[in-house]
Scaffold this active site. Structure first.
Site, PDB file in Angstrom:
ATOM      1  N   CYS A 131      24.104  14.225  -0.095  1.00 27.36           N
ATOM      2  CA  CYS A 131      23.210  15.295  -0.497  1.00 27.36           C
ATOM      3  C   CYS A 131      22.739  16.033   0.742  1.00 27.36           C
ATOM      4  O   CYS A 131      22.016  15.488   1.556  1.00 27.36           O
ATOM      5  CB  CYS A 131      22.022  14.731  -1.257  1.00 27.36           C
ATOM      6  SG  CYS A 131      21.178  15.967  -2.225  1.00 27.36           S
ATOM      7  N   THR A 164      21.168   2.675  32.781  1.00 24.51           N
ATOM      8  CA  THR A 164      20.525   1.357  32.678  1.00 24.51           C
ATOM      9  C   THR A 164      20.682   0.832  31.257  1.00 24.51           C
ATOM     10  O   THR A 164      20.430   1.542  30.290  1.00 24.51           O
ATOM     11  CB  THR A 164      19.035   1.445  33.081  1.00 24.51           C
ATOM     12  OG1 THR A 164      18.983   1.945  34.414  1.00 24.51           O
ATOM     13  CG2 THR A 164      18.355   0.091  33.013  1.00 24.51           C
ATOM     14  N   GLN A 205      32.286  -2.193   9.797  1.00 25.44           N
ATOM     15  CA  GLN A 205      31.991  -2.836   8.504  1.00 25.44           C
ATOM     16  C   GLN A 205      32.507  -4.259   8.375  1.00 25.44           C
ATOM     17  O   GLN A 205      32.235  -4.920   7.371  1.00 25.44           O
ATOM     18  CB  GLN A 205      32.540  -1.976   7.355  1.00 25.44           C
ATOM     19  CG  GLN A 205      31.793  -0.673   7.162  1.00 25.44           C
ATOM     20  CD  GLN A 205      30.356  -0.859   6.662  1.00 25.44           C
ATOM     21  OE1 GLN A 205      29.993  -1.889   6.093  1.00 25.44           O
ATOM     22  NE2 GLN A 205      29.529   0.151   6.871  1.00 25.44           N
ATOM     23  N   ASN A 235      33.847   1.844   4.683  1.00 30.85           N
ATOM     24  CA  ASN A 235      32.410   1.676   4.463  1.00 30.85           C
ATOM     25  C   ASN A 235      31.960   2.043   3.057  1.00 30.85           C
ATOM     26  O   ASN A 235      30.884   1.655   2.635  1.00 30.85           O
ATOM     27  CB  ASN A 235      31.621   2.483   5.502  1.00 30.85           C
ATOM     28  CG  ASN A 235      32.121   3.892   5.665  1.00 30.85           C
ATOM     29  OD1 ASN A 235      33.286   4.123   5.979  1.00 30.85           O
ATOM     30  ND2 ASN A 235      31.253   4.857   5.449  1.00 30.85           N
ATOM     31  N   ALA A 276      25.454  -2.989  15.978  1.00 34.59           N
ATOM     32  CA  ALA A 276      24.501  -4.074  15.709  1.00 34.59           C
ATOM     33  C   ALA A 276      23.776  -3.926  14.382  1.00 34.59           C
ATOM     34  O   ALA A 276      23.502  -4.916  13.701  1.00 34.59           O
ATOM     35  CB  ALA A 276      23.472  -4.156  16.848  1.00 34.59           C
ATOM     36  N   HIS A 277      23.458  -2.683  13.971  1.00 35.56           N
ATOM     37  CA  HIS A 277      22.550  -2.541  12.827  1.00 35.56           C
ATOM     38  C   HIS A 277      23.201  -2.794  11.470  1.00 35.56           C
ATOM     39  O   HIS A 277      22.520  -2.819  10.456  1.00 35.56           O
ATOM     40  CB  HIS A 277      21.815  -1.195  12.862  1.00 35.56           C
ATOM     41  CG  HIS A 277      22.588   0.001  12.433  1.00 35.56           C
ATOM     42  ND1 HIS A 277      22.505   0.508  11.166  1.00 35.56           N
ATOM     43  CD2 HIS A 277      23.438   0.802  13.106  1.00 35.56           C
ATOM     44  CE1 HIS A 277      23.278   1.589  11.089  1.00 35.56           C
ATOM     45  NE2 HIS A 277      23.856   1.783  12.258  1.00 35.56           N
ATOM     46  N   THR A 295      29.087   4.917  16.488  1.00 39.53           N
ATOM     47  CA  THR A 295      29.504   6.305  16.674  1.00 39.53           C
ATOM     48  C   THR A 295      29.977   6.545  18.103  1.00 39.53           C
ATOM     49  O   THR A 295      31.065   7.084  18.336  1.00 39.53           O
ATOM     50  CB  THR A 295      28.336   7.255  16.329  1.00 39.53           C
ATOM     51  OG1 THR A 295      27.983   7.040  14.965  1.00 39.53           O
ATOM     52  CG2 THR A 295      28.705   8.712  16.548  1.00 39.53           C
TER      53      THR A 295
HETATM   54  C1  LIG Z   1      27.772   2.744  10.351  1.00 39.87           C
HETATM   55  C2  LIG Z   1      29.176   3.054  10.724  1.00 39.87           C
HETATM   56  C3  LIG Z   1      29.485   3.731  11.914  1.00 39.87           C
HETATM   57  C4  LIG Z   1      28.423   4.277  12.833  1.00 39.87           C
HETATM   58  O1  LIG Z   1      27.762   3.274  13.553  1.00 39.87           O
HETATM   59  P1  LIG Z   1      26.324   3.638  14.212  1.00 39.87           P
HETATM   60  O2  LIG Z   1      25.980   2.410  14.980  1.00 39.87           O
HETATM   61  O3  LIG Z   1      25.415   3.904  13.066  1.00 39.87           O
HETATM   62  O4  LIG Z   1      26.533   4.830  15.081  1.00 39.87           O
HETATM   63  C5  LIG Z   1      30.804   3.951  12.226  1.00 39.87           C
HETATM   64  N1  LIG Z   1      31.772   3.530  11.412  1.00 39.87           N
HETATM   65  C6  LIG Z   1      31.537   2.881  10.265  1.00 39.87           C
HETATM   66  C7  LIG Z   1      32.664   2.431   9.415  1.00 39.87           C
HETATM   67  C8  LIG Z   1      30.224   2.631   9.878  1.00 39.87           C
HETATM   68  O5  LIG Z   1      29.984   2.003   8.728  1.00 39.87           O
END
Ligand SMILES: *Cc1c(COP(=O)(O)O)cnc(C)c1O
Length: 400
Positions: free
Chosen positions: A328, A240, A182, A154, A203-204, A75
């Site tokens: 939702c 930091t 993605q 996504n 990263a997540h 984001t």
């Molecule tokens: C998950 C996602 C984001 C946001 O990334 P975050 O690290 O959760 O802020 C942005 N763009 C796409 C296409 C995503 O799938």
């Protein structure tokens, strides 16, 4: 409801953190806890870990490590690229092009720009969810500063030919940004070959921790900082550094790079098996997005006549986690903008599930998921009959 183990099929929302990533992060916190800006050995150790992660991320997208700037996630990277670039270069133009199926981080960055006097054009995708370079070209004007189109969507998973889109942007003097959250770590990316000027990643979505990501900014492309403080990240993103997070991102990146090719093949097999089991057993199911050119683990399916949320809950009761084609919020369901933009009706969008496979899934998971989906769809379609039928003994027998 008894089930042996839970099945996670929502990897496009987030991924479980890989144990190898957790171990690297633990070591970072316990042993290399120094501030990378400090001159002493603790600082130097931390700086080395930071540089190492930067090199890992750069290598996976064929970039120069000096051009990687760590952020708090996808984001922030999208915000920094879109708002930061346009604010910095507003003397050169006031027009921005995005696709209409971008993630909200891009859509809302564009909205901020609109409130500051920029003009935004949203280009529609094809019915298979593809954003086409020639459609982007038609939207370009003399004042177009920036084109931002996601590498893969996504929700429906369709992969865009961003190399072709970048070429069109450059031919008209615009800069090209892509949200690659993605695709980073899932399919190969070369910012050099594809002509990408800015790229967002997180990263997540690749078995790393939440709250960390990066923005690639090609040398010569300048953005305004949106956060103020110290000299970190070339002052583009001061503060930091989130060192454990960045080390986690670097480790997750290395693991993805090593396993990407074989994992993509494996996920495609699992995905295709799941789709064929579902589509062979149920009528009135459609696969949204491009039939082949999609992210390896993505299925986005409309089950006509079934409430997506009800199906999601039915699967959740059986220990299977998926997401639906609607958001939702405060009790009411809003159909996904991506699904309506590719031509689904609001009812169809609300009858849609997204299943995204990942590292922990096996063929056994797929078979169990197919079985539960088929059973639940049949039951929910039957429930949709008039109320008298629902209260009849027949229904009770089905539910029992
Ligand atoms: C998950 C996602 C984001 C946001 O990334 P975050 O690290 O959760 O802020 C942005 N763009 C796409 C296409 C995503 O799938």
């Amino acid at each position: 409801m008894k089930h042996s183990r839970r099945i996670y099929l929502d990897h496009s929302a987030t991924t479980p953190v890989d144990l190898r990533v957790v171990e690297a992060m633990n070591e970072s916190m316990l042993e290399h806890f120094g501030n990378p800006s400090s001159v002493h050995s603790y600082g130097r150790d931390a700086k080395e870990a930071l540089d190492f992660a930067r090199i890992s991320v750069a290598r996976l997208i064929d970039a120069d490590s000096d051009d990687i700037f760590f952020t708090s996630g996808g984001t922030e990277a999208d915000n920094l690229a879109i708002i930061g670039y346009c604010e910095r270069n507003r003397d050169r133009g006031n027009h921005v092009i995005i696709s209409s199926i971008e993630h909200s981080a891009v859509l809302l960055s564009a909205k901020v720009l609109e409130s500051r006097g920029f003009k935004v054009t949203k280009v529609k995708p094809t019915p298979s969810g593809e954003v086409v370079a020639s459609d982007i070209e038609k939207a370009i004007t003399v004042g177009t500063l920036l084109v931002s189109v996601m590498h893969a969507n996504n929700e429906v998973g369709t992969i865009n030919d961003i190399g072709a889109i970048a070429k069109v942007a450059h031919a008209h003097g615009a800069v090209f940004h892509t949200d690659a959250v993605q695709t980073f770590g899932k399919i190969s990316i070369s910012v050099a070959e594809m002509g990408i000027d800015m790229l967002s990643l997180s990263a997540h979505k690749i078995y790393g921790p939440k709250g960390v990501g990066a923005l690639y900014i090609r040398k010569g492309v300048s953005v305004s900082q949106r956060q103020f403080g110290g000299h970190q990240e070339a002052e583009i993103r001061p503060g930091t550094e989130n060192l454990p997070g960045i080390v986690g991102l670097g480790t997750a990146t290395d693991l993805s790079r090593n396993e990407m090719t074989t994992e993509a093949v494996r996920l495609r097999q699992l995905r295709d098996a799941l789709w064929s089991q579902i589509s062979n057993s149920l009528d009135n199911v459609t696969l949204n997005g491009h039939q082949e050119n999609r992210i390896p683990g993505n299925l986005n399916i409309t089950f006509k006549g079934v409430e997506g949320e009800a199906l999601l809950v039915a699967l959740d009761l059986e220990g299977i986690s998926v997401s639906s084609g609607s958001a939702c919020s405060s009790g009411s369901t809003t159909p996904s903008h991506v699904l309506t933009e590719i031509g689904l009706s609001p009812e169809e969008a609300n009858s849609t599930l997204r299943l995204t496979l990942g590292r922990g899934n096996s063929m056994e998971d797929i078979e169990r998921t197919a079985e539960v989906i088929i059973k639940s769809v049949i039951r929910l379609r039957f429930m949709d009959k008039p109320f008298q039928d629902i209260t009849s003994g027949r229904y009770q027998a089905v539910r029992a």
